[in-house]
Design an enzyme around this catalytic site. Structure first.
Site, PDB file in Angstrom:
ATOM      1  N   ASN A   1       0.884  -1.164   0.000  1.00 19.54           N
ATOM      2  CA  ASN A   1       0.000   0.000   0.000  1.00 19.54           C
ATOM      3  C   ASN A   1       0.923   1.216   0.000  1.00 19.54           C
ATOM      4  O   ASN A   1       1.503   1.549   1.026  1.00 19.54           O
ATOM      5  CB  ASN A   1      -0.893  -0.020   1.250  1.00 19.54           C
ATOM      6  CG  ASN A   1      -1.743   1.224   1.370  1.00 19.54           C
ATOM      7  OD1 ASN A   1      -1.782   2.053   0.457  1.00 19.54           O
ATOM      8  ND2 ASN A   1      -2.421   1.365   2.501  1.00 19.54           N
ATOM      9  N   TRP A   2       1.028   1.817  -1.172  1.00 29.07           N
ATOM     10  CA  TRP A   2       1.981   2.940  -1.299  1.00 29.07           C
ATOM     11  C   TRP A   2       1.471   4.205  -0.612  1.00 29.07           C
ATOM     12  O   TRP A   2       2.198   5.152  -0.421  1.00 29.07           O
ATOM     13  CB  TRP A   2       2.260   3.239  -2.770  1.00 29.07           C
ATOM     14  CG  TRP A   2       3.006   2.144  -3.502  1.00 29.07           C
ATOM     15  CD1 TRP A   2       3.439   0.950  -2.990  1.00 29.07           C
ATOM     16  CD2 TRP A   2       3.399   2.152  -4.877  1.00 29.07           C
ATOM     17  NE1 TRP A   2       4.077   0.227  -3.967  1.00 29.07           N
ATOM     18  CE2 TRP A   2       4.077   0.945  -5.134  1.00 29.07           C
ATOM     19  CE3 TRP A   2       3.254   3.077  -5.927  1.00 29.07           C
ATOM     20  CZ2 TRP A   2       4.602   0.629  -6.393  1.00 29.07           C
ATOM     21  CZ3 TRP A   2       3.768   2.764  -7.176  1.00 29.07           C
ATOM     22  CH2 TRP A   2       4.436   1.550  -7.399  1.00 29.07           C
TER      23      TRP A   2
ATOM     24  N   SER B   1       3.730  -2.034  10.341  1.00 31.37           N
ATOM     25  CA  SER B   1       5.191  -2.098  10.533  1.00 31.37           C
ATOM     26  C   SER B   1       5.757  -3.489  10.226  1.00 31.37           C
ATOM     27  O   SER B   1       6.676  -3.951  10.897  1.00 31.37           O
ATOM     28  CB  SER B   1       5.576  -1.649  11.946  1.00 31.37           C
ATOM     29  OG  SER B   1       5.174  -0.302  12.146  1.00 31.37           O
TER      30      SER B   1
ATOM     31  N   GLY C   1       3.001  -1.146   4.226  1.00 29.31           N
ATOM     32  CA  GLY C   1       3.041   0.286   3.944  1.00 29.31           C
ATOM     33  C   GLY C   1       4.452   0.732   3.614  1.00 29.31           C
ATOM     34  O   GLY C   1       4.949   0.540   2.506  1.00 29.31           O
ATOM     35  N   GLY C   2       5.125   1.309   4.599  1.00 29.11           N
ATOM     36  CA  GLY C   2       6.451   1.905   4.391  1.00 29.11           C
ATOM     37  C   GLY C   2       7.444   1.010   3.663  1.00 29.11           C
ATOM     38  O   GLY C   2       8.132   1.455   2.732  1.00 29.11           O
TER      39      GLY C   2
HETATM   40  P1  13P Z   1       3.224   0.408   7.651  1.00 25.07           P
HETATM   41  O1  13P Z   1       3.733  -0.890   7.059  1.00 25.07           O
HETATM   42  O2  13P Z   1       3.953   1.609   7.135  1.00 25.07           O
HETATM   43  O3  13P Z   1       3.122   0.354   9.138  1.00 25.07           O
HETATM   44  O4  13P Z   1       1.724   0.577   7.103  1.00 25.07           O
HETATM   45  C1  13P Z   1       0.846  -0.473   7.189  1.00 25.07           C
HETATM   46  C2  13P Z   1      -0.364  -0.120   6.438  1.00 25.07           C
HETATM   47  O5  13P Z   1      -1.103   0.774   6.801  1.00 25.07           O
HETATM   48  C3  13P Z   1      -0.642  -0.864   5.204  1.00 25.07           C
HETATM   49  O6  13P Z   1      -1.907  -0.583   4.716  1.00 25.07           O
END
Ligand code: 13P
Length: 251
Positions: free
Chosen positions: A9-10, A214, A235-236
């Site tokens: 998820n960018w 995370s 995410g990140g």
């Molecule tokens: P992170 O991996 O940056 O914590 O984000 C998770 C997320 O919200 C994926 O949709």
């Protein structure tokens, strides 16, 4: 059959040019990922068409991060499920906590969005998850149960074949704090039971349930080893092709 999925998820990151470059880097490394792991990249609306082009001929699938709760018409600034599907995307994320928290996404809207996504042939990555206050108050099982029932109980067992659930504890998103494998597993098992209660044991067994929050190369293996965790929504770490692929290779 339950699928293993690692989806990125960018969020609101990368320009179009950067997004194309990232997608190409993911494609270049995707051959290293076991073939039973489905790879998905979720991009901003503006990136869907060019990223679809960059993914052509690869095993990497494409997702939007949202879609409208209306079919079409005078809804300035909205992007419909039909528009998403017309880009070549085959998925959309719905109900992400950032949408619920910052953009007033309600269960009612999510029912409409899910209906339209499914009607337009999109798979849905449906997100649930409690915030820190709810966890500290011991309400985490109730919160994810209610979020899951409020939307998915409006659909049929056949619809569930096109739905993936992502458990994303809000306190673990972008914070560097990950749920322990045990904390994640007990919620995933709870979600699977909520699915079983309405749609039956087989649908629940076949439901892919992802963990998000995370997730990174250093912790993915332990998380994915849990019996009710079928992959991740990243995410990140999805913004770096090598980290995203390393997570997908943690199976
Ligand atoms: P992170 O991996 O940056 O914590 O984000 C998770 C997320 O919200 C994926 O949709």
């Amino acid at each position: 059959m339950r699928k293993k999925i690692v989806a990125g998820n960018w969020k609101m990151n990368t320009t179009v040019a950067e997004g194309i470059e990232l997608a190409k880097a993911v494609v270049a490394k995707s051959a290293d990922v076991p073939c039973d792991v489905t790879l998905i990249v979720g991009t901003p609306f503006t990136h869907l068409c060019p990223v679809a082009e960059a993914l052509k001929g690869s095993k990497v699938e494409l997702s939007a991060e949202n879609c409208a709760d209306k079919e079409k018409g005078a809804y300035t600034g909205e992007v419909s499920a039909a528009m998403v599907a017309s880009t070549g995307a085959s998925w959309t994320i719905l109900g992400h906590s950032e949408r619920r928290q910052y953009y007033g996404e309600t269960d009612e809207k999510l029912v409409e969005k899910t209906k339209l996504a499914l009607a337009n042939g999109l798979g849905v990555i449906f997100c649930v998850g409690e915030n820190l206050d709810e966890r500290e108050a011991g309400k985490h099982f109730d919160v994810v149960t209610d979020q899951t029932k409020a939307v998915l109980y409006n659909f049929t067992a056949e619809d569930m074949a096109k739905v993936v659930i992502a458990y994303e504890p809000v306190w673990a998103i972008g914070t560097g704090k990950t749920a322990t494998a045990e904390q994640a597993e007990e919620i995933h098992a709870c979600i699977r039971k909520v699915v079983a209660d309405k749609f039956g044991a087989q649908v629940a067994e076949d439901m892919t349930i992802l963990y998000g929050g995370s997730c990174k190369p250093s912790n993915a293996k332990e998380i994915f080893a849990q019996p009710d965790i079928d992959g991740g929504l990243i995410g990140g770490a999805a913004l770096k092709a090598e980290d995203f692929i390393a997570i997908a290779m943690s199976y």
